[in-house]
Design a protein around this motif. Structure first.
Motif, PDB file in Angstrom:
ATOM      1  N   LEU A   1       3.034  10.563  -2.051  1.00 27.32           N
ATOM      2  CA  LEU A   1       4.005  11.461  -1.423  1.00 27.32           C
ATOM      3  C   LEU A   1       5.228  10.680  -0.952  1.00 27.32           C
ATOM      4  N   PHE A   2       4.994   9.561  -0.289  1.00 28.50           N
ATOM      5  CA  PHE A   2       6.086   8.735   0.215  1.00 28.50           C
ATOM      6  C   PHE A   2       6.925   8.162  -0.925  1.00 28.50           C
ATOM      7  N   SER A   3       6.278   7.651  -1.958  1.00 34.39           N
ATOM      8  CA  SER A   3       7.009   7.088  -3.097  1.00 34.39           C
ATOM      9  C   SER A   3       7.888   8.141  -3.761  1.00 34.39           C
ATOM     10  N   SER A   4       7.400   9.375  -3.829  1.00 34.05           N
ATOM     11  CA  SER A   4       8.182  10.458  -4.421  1.00 34.05           C
ATOM     12  C   SER A   4       9.435  10.738  -3.593  1.00 34.05           C
ATOM     13  N   ILE A   5       9.297  10.646  -2.278  1.00 28.98           N
ATOM     14  CA  ILE A   5      10.450  10.846  -1.395  1.00 28.98           C
ATOM     15  C   ILE A   5      11.497   9.751  -1.627  1.00 28.98           C
ATOM     16  N   ILE A   6      11.044   8.505  -1.718  1.00 26.20           N
ATOM     17  CA  ILE A   6      11.957   7.381  -1.936  1.00 26.20           C
ATOM     18  C   ILE A   6      12.641   7.497  -3.304  1.00 26.20           C
ATOM     19  N   LEU A   7      11.885   7.871  -4.310  1.00 28.77           N
ATOM     20  CA  LEU A   7      12.467   8.052  -5.644  1.00 28.77           C
ATOM     21  C   LEU A   7      13.541   9.127  -5.636  1.00 28.77           C
TER      22      LEU A   7
ATOM     23  N   ASN B   1       0.792  -1.232   0.000  1.00 23.87           N
ATOM     24  CA  ASN B   1       0.000   0.000   0.000  1.00 23.87           C
ATOM     25  C   ASN B   1       0.823   1.281   0.000  1.00 23.87           C
ATOM     26  N   HIS B   2       2.155   1.168   0.072  1.00 23.29           N
ATOM     27  CA  HIS B   2       2.976   2.368   0.253  1.00 23.29           C
ATOM     28  C   HIS B   2       3.841   2.747  -0.942  1.00 23.29           C
ATOM     29  N   PHE B   3       4.099   1.807  -1.851  1.00 27.21           N
ATOM     30  CA  PHE B   3       4.989   2.085  -2.972  1.00 27.21           C
ATOM     31  C   PHE B   3       4.183   2.052  -4.278  1.00 27.21           C
ATOM     32  N   VAL B   4       4.058   3.220  -4.904  1.00 22.90           N
ATOM     33  CA  VAL B   4       3.239   3.354  -6.105  1.00 22.90           C
ATOM     34  C   VAL B   4       4.095   3.032  -7.329  1.00 22.90           C
ATOM     35  N   SER B   5       3.885   1.864  -7.902  1.00 25.37           N
ATOM     36  CA  SER B   5       4.699   1.415  -9.044  1.00 25.37           C
ATOM     37  C   SER B   5       4.663   2.407 -10.201  1.00 25.37           C
ATOM     38  N   GLU B   6       3.510   3.007 -10.419  1.00 26.67           N
ATOM     39  CA  GLU B   6       3.330   3.945 -11.526  1.00 26.67           C
ATOM     40  C   GLU B   6       4.343   5.089 -11.475  1.00 26.67           C
ATOM     41  N   LEU B   7       4.620   5.592 -10.267  1.00 22.97           N
ATOM     42  CA  LEU B   7       5.556   6.701 -10.136  1.00 22.97           C
ATOM     43  C   LEU B   7       6.988   6.279 -10.460  1.00 22.97           C
ATOM     44  N   PHE B   8       7.334   5.039 -10.113  1.00 23.33           N
ATOM     45  CA  PHE B   8       8.649   4.511 -10.481  1.00 23.33           C
ATOM     46  C   PHE B   8       8.743   4.352 -11.994  1.00 23.33           C
ATOM     47  N   GLU B   9       7.668   3.852 -12.592  1.00 20.30           N
ATOM     48  CA  GLU B   9       7.642   3.643 -14.044  1.00 20.30           C
ATOM     49  C   GLU B   9       7.793   4.972 -14.789  1.00 20.30           C
TER      50      GLU B   9
ATOM     51  N   CYS C   1      -3.724   3.561  10.848  1.00 26.57           N
ATOM     52  CA  CYS C   1      -2.516   4.080  11.485  1.00 26.57           C
ATOM     53  C   CYS C   1      -1.232   3.503  10.870  1.00 26.57           C
ATOM     54  N   GLY C   2      -1.319   2.304  10.326  1.00 27.57           N
ATOM     55  CA  GLY C   2      -0.133   1.687   9.745  1.00 27.57           C
ATOM     56  C   GLY C   2      -0.100   1.672   8.235  1.00 27.57           C
ATOM     57  N   HIS C   3      -1.094   2.322   7.592  1.00 29.95           N
ATOM     58  CA  HIS C   3      -1.183   2.240   6.135  1.00 29.95           C
ATOM     59  C   HIS C   3      -1.543   3.591   5.523  1.00 29.95           C
ATOM     60  N   LEU C   4      -0.719   4.038   4.612  1.00 26.45           N
ATOM     61  CA  LEU C   4      -0.960   5.289   3.903  1.00 26.45           C
ATOM     62  C   LEU C   4      -2.144   5.154   2.943  1.00 26.45           C
ATOM     63  N   ASN C   5      -2.879   6.242   2.765  1.00 24.40           N
ATOM     64  CA  ASN C   5      -3.863   6.273   1.687  1.00 24.40           C
ATOM     65  C   ASN C   5      -3.144   6.576   0.377  1.00 24.40           C
ATOM     66  N   ASP C   6      -3.878   6.690  -0.699  1.00 22.08           N
ATOM     67  CA  ASP C   6      -3.244   6.864  -2.006  1.00 22.08           C
ATOM     68  C   ASP C   6      -2.433   8.159  -2.079  1.00 22.08           C
TER      69      ASP C   6
END
Length: 294
Positions: A280-286, A62-70, A270-275
């Protein structure tokens, strides 16, 4: 009495033959499945090439958006599995390597599941149809307490885990009914729904040596895969957040992002980000790990 015993013997023989036949039939169906879930998608595949493979539990799914990596030119698939533990993630990576996958980077969500080495039965059951046809699957399970029953008693595994690999799931697999698990590059969006926004992890402690974490780390090193282990965000209302400090102390190579996104508006539970939070999180990791890659 003799006739009764003979009848019992014949019925027992019939039951054994039926169990063997059903076991063979169910197993054959699963060995030809490629679109029901992430495990069969890997098991029944040939070599694939990825820039990024994501592993972990729902906190990866639920936290890593594949589309943003692609969009950054990184061929990516999110193999996170809701409810899964490191036990299942390690086995999935072993199967990928056996199938000659070319993988440049593995992102492993490694935080809460460092506290155990248990299998997650609901997920690990999905591997059981391949117990007799894969040495890797067999070896991964052979130290589990119920291994002998699962391995030697025909059809037992399908009965024990009927809700996961029993008749209904086998039927859907046979008719090649697709599930949503493989959509969106494996990423599962939680949208704007709200679940439990409080959590208590005070009694949670990371193991000083988690076998399956070390397996994943070792596999990456042996196959020249860049290993990126990450602690993912939790909401503001968590009691016991010093757990992540304990993880950092035990595993200093794991990158701590538990506070990279903190506002409750970014969380579905509490343990899972919404879309929105996941993007936002995936962008930070990228930005932090792939800024200079293609």
């Amino acid at each position: 009495m003799k006739k009764f015993l003979l009848f019992i013997l014949k019925m027992s023989l019939v039951l054994v033959v039926m169990a063997i036949a059903l076991d063979f039939g169910f197993t054959t169906i699963y060995k030809h499945s490629k679109n029901r879930g992430k495990i069969d998608y890997v098991f029944n595949s040939t070599a694939r090439n990825y820039d990024v493979v994501i592993l972990g539990s729902s906190r990866a799914n639920n936290h890593f958006v594949s589309e943003l990596f692609e969009k950054q030119g990184l061929k990516t698939f999110n193999y996170g599995m809701s409810g899964g533990h490191l036990f299942e993630a390690s086995l999935l990576l072993k199967l990928m390597i056996e199938r000659k996958y070319e993988i440049k980077n593995v992102i492993l969500e490694a935080d809460l599941n460092l506290s155990n080495t248990h299998q997650a039965e609901g997920i690990s059951a999905k591997y059981l149809p391949y117990l007799h046809s894969s040495k890797i699957v067999r070896k991964h399970f052979e130290n589990e307490k119920d291994f002998n029953e699962l391995y030697y008693i025909p059809f037992y595994r399908y009965l024990k885990y009927e809700t996961k690999i029993g008749f209904r799931e086998t039927f859907f697999t046979a008719i090649q009914k697709k599930s949503r698990l493989l959509e969106n590059g494996g990423y599962y969006s939680l949208g704007k729904t709200k679940g439990n926004m409080k959590n208590n992890i005070v009694n949670l402690n990371p193991l000083p040596h988690n076998t399956y974490y070390q397996e994943i780390k070792g596999l990456c090193k042996a196959h020249n895969i860049r290993f990126i282990a990450i602690m993912t965000p939790m909401c503001e209302n968590v009691t016991g957040m010093n757990y992540f400090d304990k993880v950092h102390k035990a595993y200093p190579e794991i990158h701590n992002y538990e506070n990279a996104v903190v506002e409750n508006r970014y969380f579905s539970s509490c343990g899972h980000l919404n879309d929105v939070g996941a993007r936002l999180f995936s962008s930070i990791i990228l930005n932090d790990f792939f800024k200079n890659q293609k």
